[in-house]
Design a protein around this motif. Structure first.
Motif, PDB file in Angstrom:
ATOM      1  N   TRP A  60      -0.203   0.053  -4.179  1.00  0.00           N
ATOM      2  CA  TRP A  60       1.286  -0.233  -3.702  1.00  0.00           C
ATOM      3  C   TRP A  60       1.363  -1.674  -4.136  1.00  0.00           C
ATOM      4  CZ3 TRP A  60       3.402  -4.189  -1.004  1.00  0.00           C
ATOM      5  CH2 TRP A  60       4.802  -3.918  -0.509  1.00  0.00           C
ATOM      6  N   THR A  85       5.463  -3.986  10.045  1.00  0.00           N
ATOM      7  CA  THR A  85       4.934  -3.451   8.802  1.00  0.00           C
ATOM      8  C   THR A  85       3.683  -3.710   8.467  1.00  0.00           C
ATOM      9  OG1 THR A  85       5.448  -2.970   6.348  1.00  0.00           O
ATOM     10  CG2 THR A  85       5.966  -5.212   7.169  1.00  0.00           C
ATOM     11  N   PHE A  86       2.967  -3.322   7.454  1.00  0.00           N
ATOM     12  CA  PHE A  86       1.612  -3.603   7.124  1.00  0.00           C
ATOM     13  C   PHE A  86       1.873  -4.912   6.620  1.00  0.00           C
ATOM     14  CE2 PHE A  86      -2.048  -3.378   3.970  1.00  0.00           C
ATOM     15  CZ  PHE A  86      -3.022  -3.472   5.085  1.00  0.00           C
ATOM     16  N   ALA A  88       0.876  -6.075   3.779  1.00  0.00           N
ATOM     17  CA  ALA A  88       1.063  -6.140   2.361  1.00  0.00           C
ATOM     18  C   ALA A  88       2.442  -6.340   1.976  1.00  0.00           C
ATOM     19  CB  ALA A  88       0.606  -4.775   1.841  1.00  0.00           C
ATOM     20  N   THR A  89       3.474  -5.788   2.841  1.00  0.00           N
ATOM     21  CA  THR A  89       4.927  -6.077   2.309  1.00  0.00           C
ATOM     22  C   THR A  89       5.366  -7.447   2.210  1.00  0.00           C
ATOM     23  OG1 THR A  89       5.165  -4.281   3.912  1.00  0.00           O
ATOM     24  CG2 THR A  89       7.263  -5.110   3.068  1.00  0.00           C
ATOM     25  N   ASP A 156       9.921  -0.218   0.388  1.00  0.00           N
ATOM     26  CA  ASP A 156       8.372   0.067   0.502  1.00  0.00           C
ATOM     27  C   ASP A 156       8.120   1.679   1.188  1.00  0.00           C
ATOM     28  OD1 ASP A 156       5.815   0.382   1.813  1.00  0.00           O
ATOM     29  OD2 ASP A 156       5.740  -1.631   2.390  1.00  0.00           O
ATOM     30  N   SER A 180       2.128   4.178  -2.291  1.00  0.00           N
ATOM     31  CA  SER A 180       0.714   3.799  -2.102  1.00  0.00           C
ATOM     32  C   SER A 180      -0.014   5.243  -2.229  1.00  0.00           C
ATOM     33  CB  SER A 180       0.602   3.122  -1.013  1.00  0.00           C
ATOM     34  OG  SER A 180      -0.842   3.105  -0.989  1.00  0.00           O
ATOM     35  N   LYS A 185      -3.276   7.794   2.803  1.00  0.00           N
ATOM     36  CA  LYS A 185      -1.918   7.755   2.791  1.00  0.00           C
ATOM     37  C   LYS A 185      -1.617   9.686   2.392  1.00  0.00           C
ATOM     38  CE  LYS A 185      -0.888   3.770   3.497  1.00  0.00           C
ATOM     39  NZ  LYS A 185      -0.685   2.276   2.823  1.00  0.00           N
ATOM     40  N   GLY A 192      -4.364   3.591  -5.312  1.00  0.00           N
ATOM     41  CA  GLY A 192      -3.252   3.926  -6.250  1.00  0.00           C
ATOM     42  C   GLY A 192      -2.039   3.764  -5.796  1.00  0.00           C
ATOM     43  N   TYR A 323       1.676  -1.303  13.893  1.00  0.00           N
ATOM     44  CA  TYR A 323       0.811  -2.135  13.582  1.00  0.00           C
ATOM     45  C   TYR A 323       0.949  -3.549  14.555  1.00  0.00           C
ATOM     46  CZ  TYR A 323       0.825  -0.103   9.099  1.00  0.00           C
ATOM     47  OH  TYR A 323       0.743   0.798   8.293  1.00  0.00           O
TER      48      TYR A 323
END
Ligand SMILES: *Cc1c(COP(=O)(O)O)cnc(C)c1O
Length: 388
Positions: A60, A85-86, A88-89, A156, A180, A185, A192, A323
């Motif tokens: 992602w 959020t996680f 990564a965003t 996302d 993701s 997931k 991926g 989170y």
């Protein structure tokens, strides 16, 4: 004392004969990297989501970096993201040198608050990245209607492959929706991801930004045994998914409805078991939505959350936190001087939430053990912290 029965937080269901055959077929072919098989999976994604275009990526994160690069977003630009959020965003916004603008979330669903998104828009806003947190969808059609056309919407969808809202899947109302396929997931190939879009021009640019900025992929460069020169017109990253990994996806895409039904029945059993407890907060369900049921978070009083977490882990129940609020984490807190109360709903939920095991292969006896243990441990923790 009752024997401790370990229930993992997550257990994958890959490794069937069909998966092994799919990987070995790629190994018997010519291309180890992204080629024909990936294109077949991309066509499958287009038909599942009803979008014009799809591009597989190796995460992602790299897909989002490639998308931001393809949208020419960079230093001086702002991208609006939720504080719940996680990481990564918002990290991808930092990575390309733009500024993440956090906004708070709804206190029942913990999805980004659309009114607050609109209030955060400035002349520098280039994009909004709503997160379909836990599997429930943000109302992208409503958001689109309230934003200027020059502002891109990038969904996302790391938690939401299967979800719908008012019948629409991710990708229907946005510039791009990014998935993701990371190990835990709903659909996974270890590492991926994928980007779906109806914007053919954006996909042209994405073809480059997912591959260093090169004008042609490896298989295309040697088409018809003739070497072709490539050029580089824009900066890219390395985000393409190798076919070895892509080969694990078609079976899972075909089985997604069956797997979602299993997830839903596990969620319903949890909700039934916890709905009468005044010590346990459950998510509000989004009206008109079908959740992808990626995670099953619950809320407990903030002063006993870590105690409950510890007791659950000690009882063998795999439990995580999804989170703690992003603005409270050291990097963001110190870089932007955030206070906890800047985004209070996200901060409070981040201190109250914990996620219970949820995956299609969770056995009924395992779930019974989780439920029994949660009810017991929450009652104990409440009395130890003076709540009950
Ligand atoms: C997992 C996750 C990501 C990152 O996905 P990767 O494929 O690991 O890069 C992004 N956003 C959310 C909400 C996630 O849960």
């Amino acid at each position: 004392m009752q024997a401790v029965q370990a229930v993992p937080f997550y257990r994958h269901s890959l490794g069937e004969e069909a998966d092994i055959a799919a990987v070995s077929n790629v190994l018997k072919g010519t291309f180890l990297t992204s080629a024909g098989l990936g294109r077949e999976v991309e066509a499958k994604l287009c038909s599942f989501f009803g979008t014009e275009k799809a591009k597989l990526t190796n995460s992602w994160t790299n897909g989002a970096v490639a998308t931001l690069l393809a949208l020419d977003i960079g230093p001086g630009d702002e991208v609006i993201v939720p504080a719940m959020t996680f990481i990564a965003t918002s990290n991808v916004v930092e990575i390309i040198g733009a500024t993440p603008i956090f906004v708070d979330v709804d206190p029942g669903t913990f999805l980004i608050d659309i009114d607050k998104v609109c209030a955060a828009v400035t002349t520098r806003t280039k994009a909004v990245m709503p997160v379909h947190l836990y599997g429930q969808m943000v109302d992208i059609a409503a958001l689109r209607a309230r934003l200027d056309d020059t502002i891109a919407i990038i969904e996302d969808c790391a938690h939401c492959f299967e979800g719908t809202l008012n019948g629409a899947r991710p990708g229907a109302h946005s510039d791009a929706a990014i998935f993701s396929f990371y190990a835990t997931k709903n659909i996974t190939c270890g590492e991926g991801g994928a980007i779906v879009t109806n914007d053919a021009d954006l996909m042209e640019r994405l073809q480059q930004t997912v591959l260093h900025g090169m004008s042609a992929g490896a298989d295309r460069r040697f088409e018809g045994q003739l070497y072709r020169h490539w050029d580089m017109a824009r900066l890219g990253t390395k985000a393409n998914l190798p076919d070895i990994l892509a080969s694990l996806l078609p079976r899972q895409i075909d089985e997604v409805d069956t797997q979602l039904a299993k997830r839903r029945s596990i969620v319903e059993k949890y909700r039934d078991a916890f709905s009468s407890s005044n010590l346990i907060q459950l998510l509000d369900e989004v009206p008109g939505g079908v959740s992808a049921e990626h995670l099953f978070p619950v809320g407990v009083a903030a002063n006993m959350r870590d105690l409950v977490l510890k007791k659950l882990n000690q009882s063998g129940v795999g439990t995580t936190v999804n989170y703690r609020a992003v603005h409270g984490l050291e990097y963001y807190r110190t870089k932007y001087n955030f206070a906890r109360g800047d985004f209070p709903v996200a901060a409070d939920w981040g201190d109250s939430t914990l996620s219970l095991p949820l995956f299609p292969g969770l056995e009924p006896s395992e779930q019974d053990y989780v439920i029994e243990t949660v009810l017991k441990v929450v009652a104990e923790a409440a009395s130890e912290t003076g709540l009950a």
